[in-house]
Scaffold this motif. Structure first.
Motif, short mmCIF file in Angstrom:
data_model
loop_
_atom_site.label_atom_id
_atom_site.label_comp_id
_atom_site.label_asym_id
_atom_site.label_seq_id
_atom_site.Cartn_x
_atom_site.Cartn_y
_atom_site.Cartn_z
N LYS A 114 0.78 -0.95 -0.04
CA LYS A 114 -0.10 0.00 0.00
C LYS A 114 0.68 1.18 -0.09
N ASN A 115 2.12 1.53 0.67
CA ASN A 115 2.96 2.49 0.73
C ASN A 115 3.66 2.58 -0.56
N ILE A 116 4.05 1.43 -1.01
CA ILE A 116 4.66 1.84 -2.36
C ILE A 116 3.94 2.11 -3.13
N ALA A 117 2.31 2.06 -3.62
CA ALA A 117 1.84 2.14 -4.46
C ALA A 117 0.84 3.78 -3.76
N THR A 118 1.39 3.73 -2.93
CA THR A 118 1.03 5.70 -2.76
C THR A 118 2.13 6.76 -3.06
N SER A 119 3.24 5.88 -2.84
CA SER A 119 4.87 6.38 -3.05
C SER A 119 4.99 7.05 -3.93
N TRP A 120 3.87 6.00 -5.04
CA TRP A 120 4.57 5.95 -6.63
C TRP A 120 4.34 6.98 -7.09
N ASP A 121 2.86 7.37 -6.60
CA ASP A 121 2.26 8.08 -7.64
C ASP A 121 2.84 9.54 -6.76
N GLU A 122 3.34 9.90 -6.25
CA GLU A 122 4.38 11.02 -5.31
C GLU A 122 5.08 12.01 -6.77
N PRO A 123 6.11 11.18 -7.19
CA PRO A 123 7.57 12.55 -7.64
C PRO A 123 6.86 12.57 -9.19
N SER A 124 6.88 13.72 -9.42
CA SER A 124 6.86 14.13 -10.55
C SER A 124 7.15 12.97 -11.60
N GLU A 125 6.61 13.48 -13.35
CA GLU A 125 6.91 12.52 -14.11
C GLU A 125 7.57 12.50 -14.91
N SER A 126 8.55 14.18 -14.84
CA SER A 126 8.99 14.98 -14.84
C SER A 126 10.20 15.16 -14.64
N SER A 127 10.55 13.87 -13.36
CA SER A 127 11.47 14.02 -12.21
C SER A 127 12.86 13.07 -13.26
N THR A 128 13.94 14.15 -13.19
CA THR A 128 15.13 14.01 -13.70
C THR A 128 16.19 14.02 -12.39
N SER A 129 17.51 13.61 -12.98
CA SER A 129 18.60 13.25 -12.38
C SER A 129 19.00 14.74 -12.03
N THR A 130 17.86 15.89 -12.24
CA THR A 130 18.57 16.69 -12.03
C THR A 130 17.88 17.54 -10.91
N ASP A 131 16.92 16.60 -10.41
CA ASP A 131 15.76 16.85 -9.26
C ASP A 131 16.39 16.39 -7.68
N GLN A 132 17.62 16.24 -8.04
CA GLN A 132 18.74 16.07 -6.64
C GLN A 132 18.08 16.73 -5.14
N PRO A 133 18.08 18.05 -5.28
CA PRO A 133 17.85 19.16 -4.18
C PRO A 133 16.36 18.26 -3.40
N ASN A 134 15.41 18.26 -4.63
CA ASN A 134 14.55 17.34 -4.52
C ASN A 134 14.61 16.84 -3.17
N VAL A 135 15.52 15.21 -3.52
CA VAL A 135 15.42 13.99 -3.43
C VAL A 135 15.96 14.91 -1.49
N ASP A 136 16.81 15.20 -1.54
CA ASP A 136 17.57 16.05 -0.84
C ASP A 136 16.55 16.47 -0.10
N GLU A 137 15.91 17.57 0.20
CA GLU A 137 14.50 17.88 0.91
C GLU A 137 13.38 16.88 2.00
N ILE A 138 13.46 15.89 0.76
CA ILE A 138 13.00 14.64 1.08
C ILE A 138 14.09 14.24 2.02
N THR A 139 14.88 13.59 2.29
CA THR A 139 15.75 12.93 3.05
C THR A 139 15.32 14.19 4.46
N THR A 140 16.27 15.10 3.94
CA THR A 140 16.10 16.62 5.52
C THR A 140 14.47 16.22 6.56
N ASP A 141 13.24 16.18 5.29
CA ASP A 141 12.33 15.54 6.70
C ASP A 141 12.71 13.72 7.05
N ILE A 142 12.53 12.71 6.43
CA ILE A 142 13.51 11.54 7.06
C ILE A 142 13.78 12.00 8.52
N VAL A 143 15.09 12.91 8.43
CA VAL A 143 16.05 12.76 9.45
C VAL A 143 14.90 13.71 10.52
#
Length: 204
Positions: A114-143
């Motif tokens: 269920k978490n996989i299904a919900t989480s898969w819908d969250e990233p933007s379809e336009s996400s690319t390797s240039t979106d690293q700051p977005n991943v960094d922000e999520i990582t900060t939230d996790i911490v």
């Protein structure tokens, strides 16, 4: 080995006939190149099925370097999934007093799916390797979430290591076991729901 047989069935009953039809419709010689990653579901033996289809397997551990999806969308998905899971752990602790160890013990495959299904819908379809700051922000939230749990001290490096450790592909046995667990837990949930319904009917 049902997973492998499914891929072989696709290869022999769909891929090969469609390639033949395409070549015929376009007056091309029947010849094709199929490039695959080295996932367990891609059996090496398919390279010998048709001599006109050359099957090339990518080297191990190069998926994230060669496939743009792995560079952006999948990296974001892993981070979203982890953030969602930690959020549930924090909620269970703050609302119900559940310790992290007990949360993980109660965390089952059905919840995971269920978490996989919900989480898969969250990233933007336009996400690319240039979106690293977005991943960094999520990582900060996790911490921040993780450190709200008692007796937990987590750093950004810890989360980065955790995310990168999940790059190992599942084996056929892993896939079969996961499917069996999902079906078992779904059946158990149905039985519990049916039992509750029967009890309610008996009360009336």
């Amino acid at each position: 080995m049902g997973y492998i047989n499914t891929f072989e069935e696709w290869f022999t009953k769909h891929f090969i006939p469609e390639v033949k039809q395409y070549c015929s419709n376009n007056n091309l010689a029947y010849k094709a190149l199929l490039i695959l990653d080295n996932a367990p579901g891609h059996p090496v033996r398919i390279a010998d099925i048709d001599p006109q289809i050359k099957v090339v397997f990518l080297p191990p551990n190069t998926t994230s370097l060669l496939q743009p999806m792995d560079q952006g969308v999948i990296a974001s998905f892993k981070a979203y999934y982890l953030r969602r899971t930690f959020s549930q752990a924090v909620k269970a602790n703050e609302n119900d007093g559940m310790e992290l160890r007990d949360f993980w013990k109660s965390y089952n495959i059905l919840q995971c799916v269920k978490n996989i299904a919900t989480s898969w819908d969250e990233p933007s379809e336009s996400s690319t390797s240039t979106d690293q700051p977005n991943v960094d922000e999520i990582t900060t939230d996790i911490v921040h979430l993780a450190n709200r749990l008692p007796d937990i001290a987590v750093t950004t490096d810890d989360i980065d290591d955790l995310l990168s450790s999940h790059s190992q592909e599942l084996t056929d046995e892993d896939l079969i076991e996961l499917e069996a667990q999902v079906q078992k837990e779904a059946l158990e949930s149905q039985e519990i729901a049916s039992s509750i319904s029967d009890s309610e009917n008996n009360l009336h």
